[in-house]
Design an enzyme around this catalytic site. Structure first.
Site, PDB file in Angstrom:
ATOM      1  N   GLU A  83       0.813  -1.215   0.000  1.00  0.00           N
ATOM      2  CA  GLU A  83       0.000   0.000   0.000  1.00  0.00           C
ATOM      3  C   GLU A  83       0.848   1.268   0.000  1.00  0.00           C
ATOM      4  OE1 GLU A  83      -3.641   2.100   2.516  1.00  0.00           O
ATOM      5  OE2 GLU A  83      -3.333  -0.054   2.600  1.00  0.00           O
ATOM      6  N   LYS A 261      -8.108  -0.189  11.003  1.00  0.00           N
ATOM      7  CA  LYS A 261      -7.404  -0.661   9.813  1.00  0.00           C
ATOM      8  C   LYS A 261      -6.146   0.178   9.596  1.00  0.00           C
ATOM      9  CE  LYS A 261      -6.588  -0.935   5.136  1.00  0.00           C
ATOM     10  NZ  LYS A 261      -5.802  -0.024   4.274  1.00  0.00           N
ATOM     11  N   ASP A 277       3.127 -14.076  12.222  1.00  0.00           N
ATOM     12  CA  ASP A 277       1.802 -14.480  11.747  1.00  0.00           C
ATOM     13  C   ASP A 277       0.865 -13.270  11.720  1.00  0.00           C
ATOM     14  OD1 ASP A 277      -0.715 -15.583  11.329  1.00  0.00           O
ATOM     15  OD2 ASP A 277      -0.356 -17.316  12.610  1.00  0.00           O
ATOM     16  N   HIS A 376      -1.859  10.289  -0.213  1.00  0.00           N
ATOM     17  CA  HIS A 376      -2.026   8.938  -0.719  1.00  0.00           C
ATOM     18  C   HIS A 376      -2.047   8.917  -2.244  1.00  0.00           C
ATOM     19  CE1 HIS A 376      -3.292   4.742  -0.545  1.00  0.00           C
ATOM     20  NE2 HIS A 376      -4.192   5.032  -1.467  1.00  0.00           N
TER      21      HIS A 376
END
Length: 424
Positions: A83, A261, A277, A376
């Protein structure tokens, strides 16, 4: 040269020169992080020993976040993510945090839990008590499965027993609470659960069924806090807007899902880079975001301190390790650990939590000021430019036009690239 997380103009260097600069800043030989070069990283032969039916290797970019100070130490942070803007955002937030000393962290002991489900008990309440009476016997039986862990100071610390009503009846569920030291701990606690299940069922008066760890690792918490300077942020109005933005995430689960998130953008990138993990960490984090009332809320908290700065804190489960699993197998994971310079799983967990808080703050600050898209989309524009066939030399000019035109789309990029080439 002392270790530093401040590297000027790192983004302007070539990939090879960045790798050298990062190694120098971390006080490492270039060979220590050579596995970040795809030519020297994970091979298909090695991958074939890690999972089944291997047909190749899927690459993920590894960037290095700069500017981090954690508990007074300079830290360079490897982050594996696809991202755009994640690494830059974390680095920028860390730069603001270091004005007031960086990040301070702490942790509980590395306790993981395994559950043993026992079914068909006629007297569940009495069965629960019988298991608690047999606590010492069950602990000894579990610890006998991993004498090496016990030798290193780990092992079962306690046993808890819960009654869980369900539509199929009331289950007695025994929890082994295990100090796993520097391991993530899944294999250790699962082995212990398997070993004690039959005896626990006999004592409780039922039949054992599930015997497995829980990823709700709420006894293995890491915390990070930082103060973000009001003047550096742009003054009291910006601080107030940041506090309002964070408060919405506390109150509204729809906003909280995206807020969290953003935290995981940073956390998952470091967890992945270090061979840990990601699914276990994400499961634990999101389950921790559910309160005792069943309401989903933000994992972090933002407040205004007495001097008018933003005081931010983050606490969540962080089940990561340095021994076992891909961390000891994957060459790039080993390079990431070397770059971080951590010696214990607790250190690793705390740095990851600090990165999560930095990532979270960067997103909330952007949302409360210029909007998330400005930074972004400028980075996303690079992906678009490459997608339509721009060469490395052409990418900067195409990106500049896409951002200036506020049309970060493939069709517009094709048009801009055609105009650029026609004008030569």
């Amino acid at each position: 040269m002392p270790r530093t997380s401040r590297i000027q103009r790192l983004r302007d260097l070539s990939v090879e020169d960045r790798r050298k600069s990062v190694a120098d800043a971390a006080g490492l030989d270039l060979e220590a992080i050579a596995a970040f070069d795809p030519a020297h990283g994970l091979t298909a032969a090695l991958a074939d020993h890690m999972i089944e039916n291997v047909t190749g290797i899927f690459g993920v970019p590894i960037g290095v976040a700069t500017n981090f100070v954690v508990n007074g130490s300079e830290v360079l942070v490897p982050m594996a993510t696809e991202e755009a803007s994640v690494v830059a955002a974390a680095s920028n937030a860390a730069k603001v945090a270091r004005v007031r000393g960086g990040f301070t962290t702490s942790s509980t002991a590395p306790i993981m839990q395994a559950q043993v489900q026992i079914v068909g008990i006629a007297d569940p309440e009495a069965g629960r008590v019988r298991l608690l009476e047999a606590r010492e016997e069950l602990i000894a039986l579990a610890n006998a499965q991993d004498p090496k862990l016990v030798e290193f100071g780990g092992g079962v610390r306690d046993i808890a027993v819960r009654l869980v009503p369900s539509r199929a009846g009331t289950y007695v569920v025994a929890h082994l609470q295990v100090d796993v030291r520097d391991a993530m701990g899944a294999n250790a606690v699962n082995t212990m659960a398997e070993a004690v299940a039959a005896r626990a069922a006999e004592i409780a008066g039922g039949k054992s069924l599930l015997r497995i760890l829980t990823n709700k690792a709420d006894l293995r918490l890491s915390r990070a806090r930082a103060v973000f300077d009001a003047d550096t942020l742009g003054g009291p109005d910006v601080v107030d807007d940041i506090i309002h933005a964070a408060a919405l995430a506390e109150a509204d689960p729809y906003r909280a899902a995206t807020h969290n998130k953003g935290i995981m953008n940073g956390i998952t990138a470091v967890v992945l880079a270090t061979g840990n993990d990601t699914r276990a960490v994400e499961a634990g984090a999101h389950s921790h975001a559910v309160t005792s009332t069943g309401r989903y809320t933000s994992l972090s908290r933002f407040e205004k301190d007495a001097d008018g700065n933003v005081a931010a804190v983050l606490e969540l489960p962080m089940p990561v390790g340095l021994v076992g699993g891909a961390t000891k197998v994957h060459p790039a994971a080993q390079a990431a650990i070397a770059l971080l310079g951590v010696r214990t799983a607790t250190e690793l967990a705390e740095i990851i939590t600090a990165v999560g808080l930095a990532q979270n703050f960067a997103a909330v600050r952007a949302l409360a000021t210029e909007g998330i898209q400005r930074g972004h989309m400028s980075l996303h524009a690079r992906n678009i430019a490459s997608t339509v066939g721009a060469t490395p030399e052409e990418v900067p000019a195409v990106v500049a036009r896409l951002v200036a035109d506020k049309k970060v789309r493939a069709d517009h990029a094709e048009k801009v690239l055609a105009e650029l080439r026609a004008g030569r």
